[in-house]
Design an enzyme around this catalytic site. Sequence first.
Site, PDB file in Angstrom:
ATOM      1  N   TYR A   1      38.587   9.049  12.591  1.00 50.12           N
ATOM      2  CA  TYR A   1      38.841   8.774  11.218  1.00 50.12           C
ATOM      3  C   TYR A   1      39.253   9.888  10.504  1.00 50.12           C
ATOM      4  O   TYR A   1      38.599  10.293   9.482  1.00 50.12           O
ATOM      5  CB  TYR A   1      37.573   8.045  10.727  1.00 50.12           C
ATOM      6  CG  TYR A   1      37.041   6.827  11.490  1.00 50.12           C
ATOM      7  CD1 TYR A   1      38.075   5.989  12.336  1.00 50.12           C
ATOM      8  CD2 TYR A   1      35.865   6.571  11.223  1.00 50.12           C
ATOM      9  CE1 TYR A   1      37.569   4.845  12.871  1.00 50.12           C
ATOM     10  CE2 TYR A   1      35.363   5.154  11.759  1.00 50.12           C
ATOM     11  CZ  TYR A   1      36.184   4.366  12.684  1.00 50.12           C
ATOM     12  OH  TYR A   1      35.631   3.292  12.980  1.00 50.12           O
TER      13      TYR A   1
ATOM     14  N   HIS B   1      34.625   5.502  21.943  1.00 46.00           N
ATOM     15  CA  HIS B   1      35.258   4.678  21.041  1.00 46.00           C
ATOM     16  C   HIS B   1      36.490   4.070  21.470  1.00 46.00           C
ATOM     17  O   HIS B   1      37.441   4.441  22.084  1.00 46.00           O
ATOM     18  CB  HIS B   1      35.869   5.642  19.952  1.00 46.00           C
ATOM     19  CG  HIS B   1      36.160   5.271  18.584  1.00 46.00           C
ATOM     20  ND1 HIS B   1      36.387   5.738  17.725  1.00 46.00           N
ATOM     21  CD2 HIS B   1      36.543   3.930  18.277  1.00 46.00           C
ATOM     22  CE1 HIS B   1      36.779   4.960  16.567  1.00 46.00           C
ATOM     23  NE2 HIS B   1      36.808   3.802  17.133  1.00 46.00           N
TER      24      HIS B   1
END
Length: 313
Positions: free
Chosen positions: A61, A123
């Site tokens: 992110y 992820h």
Amino acid sequence: MDLPPPETRPLGRTGLKLSAIGFGAAPLGSMYGAIDRADAVRSVHHAVEHGINFFDTSAYYNDSEVVLGEALRGGWRDRIVLCTKGGRISKTEFDFSPAHVRASLERSLARLGTDHVDIFLAHDVEFAEDLGRVCTETAAELHRLKAEGKCRFVGMSGLPLAALVTAVETARLDVVLSYCHGSLNDTSVLDVLLPVAERHDTAVINASPLSMGLLTQSGPPAWHPADDEIKAACRKAAEVCAAKGADLARLALQFTVSQQRLATTLVGMSRVEEVNKNLAAAAAPLDEALLRAVMDVLAPVKNRSWPSGTFSG
Ligand code: NAD
């Protein structure tokens, strides 16, 4: 503002008790547009002060971990349950090799300013070339990192529930994170993933109750992967809410938080105002008539998702 803290619920058998609303920190990395850094840091403190004790970020992110790390300095870190993820490098690059996942966690710890995270996830595992290897080799490395004390619980995240079911069945995980399947337009996490996870003693974190912006009055960001029919149905749902002076995001959040089988739901936030809005929504009773009207509009696209990754089941 007088805001009651959100309910806390147990995260499976981990022993963790999480607030029913968790703070999704993807927006802190400007994944949903530019942020005001000072307001973002304040939003983290404000959330903790009002009973939100679960924070989720990722190496992917942008600089979310750096912003969150800045906010957590000075004792805030010890007041929360912190989750980060590794293995996703960019929109198109992934590396779930044990060496990369280890290096990613070490970099995340430095960026977050802590010696351990509570939860560490591989992820978006549906993008792995070979999910079977992720469930054996990567999972083994996750467990080594746990044994070394760099994280307390390990797991995987992803969109297709079939990929998460495979991970739960084969990788001996403490936790999985599912997103966009526990919201007004898609509740399939309840029927598809939860029963399998419960059988394997794996906890489930739910995320994206606004379906990544689909369930808001202003609509989703341009990159949103849903097809036109889903977007049109959600737009219509927003119109139904507007006609009654209501807010679709508020209803969506209330609906998801009212699902007692979901331990916690991560909602993306970066502003104090959003934290207030979401805490107030969680504390207010659901408008059942509005819920029925919105559910009717969403019925034609109920539980319809979009492709993600290379996993084909
Ligand atoms: P979301 O459904 O929570 O929507 C976030 C968007 O809604 C942001 O633009 C935010 O500013 C906006 N928003 C928040 N509260 C609002 C309100 N009251 N009214 C109107 N708009 C509002 O989607 P998300 O942020 O993608 O998901 C939540 C979190 O879950 C993420 O931040 C991340 O931590 C986690 N997540 C993880 C994965 C994964 O592991 N693959 C995927 C998706 C989400």
